[in-house]
Structure formats: C-alpha cells, structure tokens
Design a protein around this motif. Structure first.
Motif, PDB file in Angstrom:
ATOM      1  N   GLU A   1       0.906  -1.126  -0.019  1.00 13.67           N
ATOM      2  CA  GLU A   1       0.085  -0.145  -0.030  1.00 13.67           C
ATOM      3  C   GLU A   1       1.022   1.333   0.186  1.00 13.67           C
ATOM      4  O   GLU A   1       1.950   1.128   0.595  1.00 13.67           O
ATOM      5  CB  GLU A   1      -0.859  -0.015   1.188  1.00 13.67           C
ATOM      6  CG  GLU A   1      -1.974  -1.112   1.325  1.00 13.67           C
ATOM      7  CD  GLU A   1      -1.441  -2.290   2.333  1.00 13.67           C
ATOM      8  OE1 GLU A   1      -2.070  -2.931   2.764  1.00 13.67           O
ATOM      9  OE2 GLU A   1      -0.257  -2.157   2.534  1.00 13.67           O
ATOM     10  N   SER A   2       0.329   2.287  -0.639  1.00 20.06           N
ATOM     11  CA  SER A   2       0.897   3.422  -0.636  1.00 20.06           C
ATOM     12  C   SER A   2      -0.049   4.778  -0.678  1.00 20.06           C
ATOM     13  O   SER A   2      -1.260   4.307  -1.077  1.00 20.06           O
ATOM     14  CB  SER A   2       1.909   3.471  -1.790  1.00 20.06           C
ATOM     15  OG  SER A   2       1.210   3.709  -3.095  1.00 20.06           O
ATOM     16  N   GLY A   3       0.407   5.994  -0.409  1.00 24.03           N
ATOM     17  CA  GLY A   3      -0.456   7.066  -0.361  1.00 24.03           C
ATOM     18  C   GLY A   3      -1.142   7.478   0.963  1.00 24.03           C
ATOM     19  O   GLY A   3      -1.859   8.441   0.739  1.00 24.03           O
ATOM     20  N   GLY A   4      -0.906   6.857   1.844  1.00 24.28           N
ATOM     21  CA  GLY A   4      -1.407   7.382   3.188  1.00 24.28           C
ATOM     22  C   GLY A   4      -0.780   8.552   3.849  1.00 24.28           C
ATOM     23  O   GLY A   4       0.207   8.902   3.072  1.00 24.28           O
ATOM     24  N   GLY A   5      -1.043   8.874   4.770  1.00 31.94           N
ATOM     25  CA  GLY A   5      -0.430  10.106   5.637  1.00 31.94           C
ATOM     26  C   GLY A   5      -1.511  10.882   6.539  1.00 31.94           C
ATOM     27  O   GLY A   5      -2.516  10.306   6.888  1.00 31.94           O
ATOM     28  N   LEU A   6      -1.212  12.022   6.743  1.00 33.41           N
ATOM     29  CA  LEU A   6      -1.830  13.024   7.465  1.00 33.41           C
ATOM     30  C   LEU A   6      -2.478  13.994   6.821  1.00 33.41           C
ATOM     31  O   LEU A   6      -1.982  14.615   5.861  1.00 33.41           O
ATOM     32  CB  LEU A   6      -0.858  13.555   8.607  1.00 33.41           C
ATOM     33  CG  LEU A   6      -1.386  14.712   9.386  1.00 33.41           C
ATOM     34  CD1 LEU A   6      -2.562  14.159  10.268  1.00 33.41           C
ATOM     35  CD2 LEU A   6      -0.298  15.499  10.263  1.00 33.41           C
ATOM     36  N   VAL A   7      -3.855  14.330   6.947  1.00 35.53           N
ATOM     37  CA  VAL A   7      -4.788  15.143   6.349  1.00 35.53           C
ATOM     38  C   VAL A   7      -5.811  15.658   6.978  1.00 35.53           C
ATOM     39  O   VAL A   7      -5.990  15.089   8.107  1.00 35.53           O
ATOM     40  CB  VAL A   7      -5.362  14.326   4.858  1.00 35.53           C
ATOM     41  CG1 VAL A   7      -6.522  13.468   5.509  1.00 35.53           C
ATOM     42  CG2 VAL A   7      -6.182  15.242   4.004  1.00 35.53           C
ATOM     43  N   GLN A   8      -6.164  16.970   6.977  1.00 34.23           N
ATOM     44  CA  GLN A   8      -7.070  17.745   7.545  1.00 34.23           C
ATOM     45  C   GLN A   8      -8.610  17.296   7.022  1.00 34.23           C
ATOM     46  O   GLN A   8      -8.778  16.983   6.149  1.00 34.23           O
ATOM     47  CB  GLN A   8      -7.019  18.948   7.207  1.00 34.23           C
ATOM     48  CG  GLN A   8      -5.985  19.968   7.972  1.00 34.23           C
ATOM     49  CD  GLN A   8      -5.840  21.380   7.999  1.00 34.23           C
ATOM     50  OE1 GLN A   8      -6.443  21.917   6.967  1.00 34.23           O
ATOM     51  NE2 GLN A   8      -5.398  22.000   9.002  1.00 34.23           N
TER      52      GLN A   8
END
Length: 128
Positions: A6-13
C-alpha cells in the motif's frame, strides 16, 4: 512471493482527500476480487470497499459510501481507494487484500475471511 504494498497514506485535515494505491507483485490478480479494510486503534478490522475482477461491480461500506471510491487497473495489477471528504473517524490503518475465491463475475466479498493475501497496511490520519 506474493506481495501487496500500500502507498499514499498520511496525515490530512478533515475535509481533505487521499488516494491509496495497492500494488500487487508475485502473481496477477486480474481475475480476482480485491478489497480494502481498515482498523482503528482498539477496534476490529472493518470492511471498507471491494471490487470484482474487472471493476464492473463495487461495494462500499455505508460509512464511506459517497465519499470513497474503489477502482482497479489490471494492466498495472493495482487497486486504488480514492478517499474524499475525510473525517477524523476515518483515521485507521488501511489494508488492501486479494481474494482467490470465485463466486460469479460480480463477486466482490465483504468478509475478511474471503481474502487470502493482505498488505502490511498504511496509516491514514485525519485531523479535526
């Protein structure tokens, strides 16, 4: 060796968007259903979305319907999860999975037990 990455995750508002990708290697899954699940801290793994072998049939959990969209590109052996209008309650580790079962051309299972291969997961955090 079969791998799902998997890729593309992270922190977002909150209100933002992310697009998760899941690239398969070691074998092709172009004839099999694939899905996304998620697990928040202290909670059980939860179904998010599933897609049949050619993308013609999709299923989304009620909690993400209208906000998330699953898709696939069999030429790239990759499945995607477009996540829009993200909410803090979407915060979780997201897993992609591939099934080897077959139950008709529209088969897109929602049960984790129907999937054989799993990725290691990717963190998605939505801040308020």
């Amino acid at each position: 060796q079969v791998r799902l990455v998997e890729s593309g995750g992270g922190l977002v508002q909150a209100g933002g968007s992310l697009r998760l990708s899941c690239a398969a290697s070691g074998r092709t899954f172009s004839s099999h259903a694939m899905g996304w699940f998620r697990q928040a801290p202290g909670k059980e793994r939860q179904f998010v979305a599933a897609i049949n072998w050619n993308g013609g049939s999709t299923v989304h959990a009620d909690s993400v319907k209208g906000r998330f969209t699953i898709s696939r590109d069999n030429a790239k052996n990759t499945v995607y999860l477009q996540m829009n209008s993200l909410k803090p309650e979407d915060t979780a580790v997201y897993y992609c999975a591939a099934s080897l079962h077959y139950s008709g051309p529209y088969y897109a299972p929602e049960r984790a037990d129907d999937y054989v291969y799993w990725g290691q997961g990717i963190q998605v955090t939505v801040s308020s």
